[in-house]
Design a protein around this motif. Structure first.
Motif, PDB file in Angstrom:
ATOM      1  N   GLY A 276       3.378  -7.135 -10.836  1.00  0.00           N
ATOM      2  CA  GLY A 276       2.230  -6.665 -10.419  1.00  0.00           C
ATOM      3  C   GLY A 276       2.032  -5.199 -10.503  1.00  0.00           C
ATOM      4  N   LEU A 277       3.084  -4.610  -9.830  1.00  0.00           N
ATOM      5  CA  LEU A 277       2.930  -3.214  -9.699  1.00  0.00           C
ATOM      6  C   LEU A 277       3.300  -2.304 -10.977  1.00  0.00           C
ATOM      7  CD1 LEU A 277       4.828  -2.704  -6.146  1.00  0.00           C
ATOM      8  CD2 LEU A 277       2.105  -2.593  -6.351  1.00  0.00           C
ATOM      9  N   ASN A 278       3.900  -3.108 -11.754  1.00  0.00           N
ATOM     10  CA  ASN A 278       4.477  -2.154 -13.008  1.00  0.00           C
ATOM     11  C   ASN A 278       3.232  -2.145 -13.772  1.00  0.00           C
ATOM     12  OD1 ASN A 278       7.055  -1.472 -12.520  1.00  0.00           O
ATOM     13  ND2 ASN A 278       8.091  -3.457 -13.227  1.00  0.00           N
ATOM     14  N   TYR A 279       2.565  -3.661 -13.752  1.00  0.00           N
ATOM     15  CA  TYR A 279       1.413  -3.454 -14.805  1.00  0.00           C
ATOM     16  C   TYR A 279       0.224  -2.651 -13.963  1.00  0.00           C
ATOM     17  CZ  TYR A 279      -2.628  -5.646 -17.040  1.00  0.00           C
ATOM     18  OH  TYR A 279      -3.694  -5.976 -17.782  1.00  0.00           O
ATOM     19  N   PHE A 280       0.093  -2.635 -12.793  1.00  0.00           N
ATOM     20  CA  PHE A 280      -0.905  -1.661 -12.278  1.00  0.00           C
ATOM     21  C   PHE A 280      -0.708  -0.073 -12.844  1.00  0.00           C
ATOM     22  CE2 PHE A 280      -2.318   0.462  -8.224  1.00  0.00           C
ATOM     23  CZ  PHE A 280      -3.603   0.205  -8.516  1.00  0.00           C
ATOM     24  N   THR A 281       0.573   0.277 -12.826  1.00  0.00           N
ATOM     25  CA  THR A 281       1.096   1.330 -13.076  1.00  0.00           C
ATOM     26  C   THR A 281       0.627   1.733 -14.391  1.00  0.00           C
ATOM     27  OG1 THR A 281       2.775   1.458 -11.416  1.00  0.00           O
ATOM     28  CG2 THR A 281       2.977   3.168 -13.230  1.00  0.00           C
ATOM     29  N   MET A 282       1.202   0.831 -15.428  1.00  0.00           N
ATOM     30  CA  MET A 282       0.902   1.151 -16.776  1.00  0.00           C
ATOM     31  C   MET A 282      -0.486   1.096 -17.229  1.00  0.00           C
ATOM     32  SD  MET A 282       3.871   1.844 -17.608  1.00  0.00           S
ATOM     33  CE  MET A 282       3.716   1.829 -19.559  1.00  0.00           C
ATOM     34  N   VAL A 283      -1.481   0.493 -16.519  1.00  0.00           N
ATOM     35  CA  VAL A 283      -2.674   0.096 -16.964  1.00  0.00           C
ATOM     36  C   VAL A 283      -3.660   0.832 -15.903  1.00  0.00           C
ATOM     37  CG1 VAL A 283      -4.613  -1.596 -17.374  1.00  0.00           C
ATOM     38  CG2 VAL A 283      -2.270  -2.074 -17.990  1.00  0.00           C
ATOM     39  N   GLY A 284      -3.403   0.988 -14.827  1.00  0.00           N
ATOM     40  CA  GLY A 284      -4.245   1.577 -13.670  1.00  0.00           C
ATOM     41  C   GLY A 284      -5.374   0.730 -12.908  1.00  0.00           C
ATOM     42  N   SER A 285      -4.942  -0.677 -13.241  1.00  0.00           N
ATOM     43  CA  SER A 285      -5.671  -1.693 -12.505  1.00  0.00           C
ATOM     44  C   SER A 285      -5.150  -2.917 -12.677  1.00  0.00           C
ATOM     45  CB  SER A 285      -7.138  -1.586 -12.939  1.00  0.00           C
ATOM     46  OG  SER A 285      -7.258  -1.983 -14.373  1.00  0.00           O
ATOM     47  N   ILE A 286      -5.622  -3.896 -12.018  1.00  0.00           N
ATOM     48  CA  ILE A 286      -5.268  -5.398 -12.233  1.00  0.00           C
ATOM     49  C   ILE A 286      -6.390  -6.195 -12.431  1.00  0.00           C
ATOM     50  CG2 ILE A 286      -4.124  -7.339 -11.458  1.00  0.00           C
ATOM     51  CD1 ILE A 286      -2.411  -5.464  -9.650  1.00  0.00           C
TER      52      ILE A 286
ATOM     53  N   PHE B 184       3.453   6.362  -5.492  1.00  0.00           N
ATOM     54  CA  PHE B 184       3.473   6.567  -6.896  1.00  0.00           C
ATOM     55  C   PHE B 184       2.107   7.277  -7.445  1.00  0.00           C
ATOM     56  CE2 PHE B 184       6.532   2.779  -7.084  1.00  0.00           C
ATOM     57  CZ  PHE B 184       7.598   4.036  -7.573  1.00  0.00           C
ATOM     58  N   ASP B 185       1.285   7.550  -6.470  1.00  0.00           N
ATOM     59  CA  ASP B 185       0.053   8.109  -6.626  1.00  0.00           C
ATOM     60  C   ASP B 185       0.209   9.572  -7.281  1.00  0.00           C
ATOM     61  OD1 ASP B 185      -1.670   6.101  -6.231  1.00  0.00           O
ATOM     62  OD2 ASP B 185      -2.196   6.526  -4.227  1.00  0.00           O
ATOM     63  N   GLY B 186      -0.265   9.843  -8.181  1.00  0.00           N
ATOM     64  CA  GLY B 186      -0.205  11.206  -8.635  1.00  0.00           C
ATOM     65  C   GLY B 186       1.194  11.273  -9.737  1.00  0.00           C
TER      66      GLY B 186
ATOM     67  N   ARG C 161       0.805  -1.280  -0.024  1.00  0.00           N
ATOM     68  CA  ARG C 161      -0.060   0.077  -0.085  1.00  0.00           C
ATOM     69  C   ARG C 161       1.048   1.298   0.057  1.00  0.00           C
ATOM     70  NH1 ARG C 161      -4.995  -0.045   0.719  1.00  0.00           N
ATOM     71  NH2 ARG C 161      -5.022  -2.234   1.868  1.00  0.00           N
ATOM     72  N   GLY C 162       1.979   1.225   0.684  1.00  0.00           N
ATOM     73  CA  GLY C 162       2.862   2.422   0.859  1.00  0.00           C
ATOM     74  C   GLY C 162       3.631   2.602  -0.361  1.00  0.00           C
TER      75      GLY C 162
END
Length: 206
Positions: free
Chosen positions: A171-181, A106-108, A100-101
Motif C-alpha cells: 500500500g505504501l509503495n503504491y501510495f508513493t508511486m501514485v500519490g494517493s490510494i 518520505f514526505d518531500g 503516519r511516521g
C-alpha cells in the motif's frame, strides 16, 4: 559491485556530501541521466578531478545516493519505533502512528524515491537494497504488533503480522508511486490502514 571509500578529510567529506545532494536533486527532477559530470561538479561547487577522486563515475554516485537514502531511513525507522515504544499506546493507535511516521519520512522525497524505485527495476543491486529497507520496515511493524500478542485472536499471530507487513508495504509503495490510494483522502490513510490491519489480527479490547 559499486563501492566508495569513505573520505578521511573533512573537506573531502563535505565535497562528497555536496555531490550526493546534487545527485539526489537531479534524480528528483528526472534530469540525472542527461547531466554530465562537469555540470554535476559545478552544481556541487567542486571540480571534475575531485569527482573522479571520490567517486569515479556516475554509477557509483547513483549507488551512493541510494545507499545513503536507505541507511538514513533505516535509522529513522528505528528511532520511530523507539519513540512509539515509550508511549505505551493501544495497538491500533500505535500502528496508525507508525504508518503516519513512515509516510512522513518520505514526505518531500517522493520524486527521489520514485526515481530509485525505477532504477531498482533494472538493477539487481539496487533492488536488493530496497528489499532490505522494506524488510526493515516490515520487521518494525512486526515488533509493534507482536508486543500486543496477548490481545490478538488470530490463531497464527506471527504469520499474520508478517502478512500485515507485506500488505502495508504494498500500500505504501503504491501510495508513493501514485500519490494517493484511490479516492481515500491522504490524511486518513494511516487510520484506515491501521483499522484493516487490526481487524485482520482480530484485535480485542485491552
Amino acid at each position: 559491485m559499486y563501492s566508495i571509500a569513505s573520505p578521511t578529510q573533512a573537506r573531502s567529506k563535505k565535497a562528497l556530501e555536496r555531490f550526493l545532494n546534487v545527485a539526489a536533486e537531479l534524480l528528483t527532477n528526472n534530469s540525472f541521466e542527461e547531466t554530465g559530470i562537469s555540470q554535476i561538479a559545478q552544481l556541487a561547487e567542486s571540480s571534475v578531478g575531485t569527482f573522479y577522486r571520490l567517486l569515479g563515475d556516475k554509477d557509483v554516485l547513483l549507488y551512493a545516493v541510494h545507499e545513503r537514502f536507505v541507511e538514513q531511513n533505516r535509522i529513522a525507522i528505528d528511532n520511530l519505533v523507539e519513540d512509539l515504544s515509550r508511549e505505551a499506546a493501544p495497538l491500533d493507535a500505535e500502528v496508525e502512528a507508525f504508518i503516519r511516521g513512515v509516510i512522513r519520512l518520505f514526505d518531500g522525497s517522493e520524486g527521489l524515491l520514485r526515481a530509485l524505485i525505477r532504477r531498482s527495476s533494472m538493477d539487481p543491486q539496487f533492488r536488493q537494497r530496497f528489499h532490505q529497507l522494506n524488510a526493515h520496515i516490515g520487521q518494525a511493524l512486526g515488533r509493534i504488533v507482536l508486543h500486543h500478542r496477548a490481545l490478538l485472536r488470530h490463531p497464527q499471530p506471527e504469520q499474520a503480522a508478517d502478512l500485515c507487513a507485506h500488505m502495508l508495504l504494498a500500500g505504501l509503495n503504491y501510495f508513493t508511486m501514485v500519490g494517493s490510494i484511490g479516492a481515500t483522502p491522504r490524511e486518513v490513510v494511516p487510520g484506515e490502514l491501521s483499522k484493516m490491519i487490526c481487524s485482520y489480527l482480530q484485535l480485542t479490547q485491552s
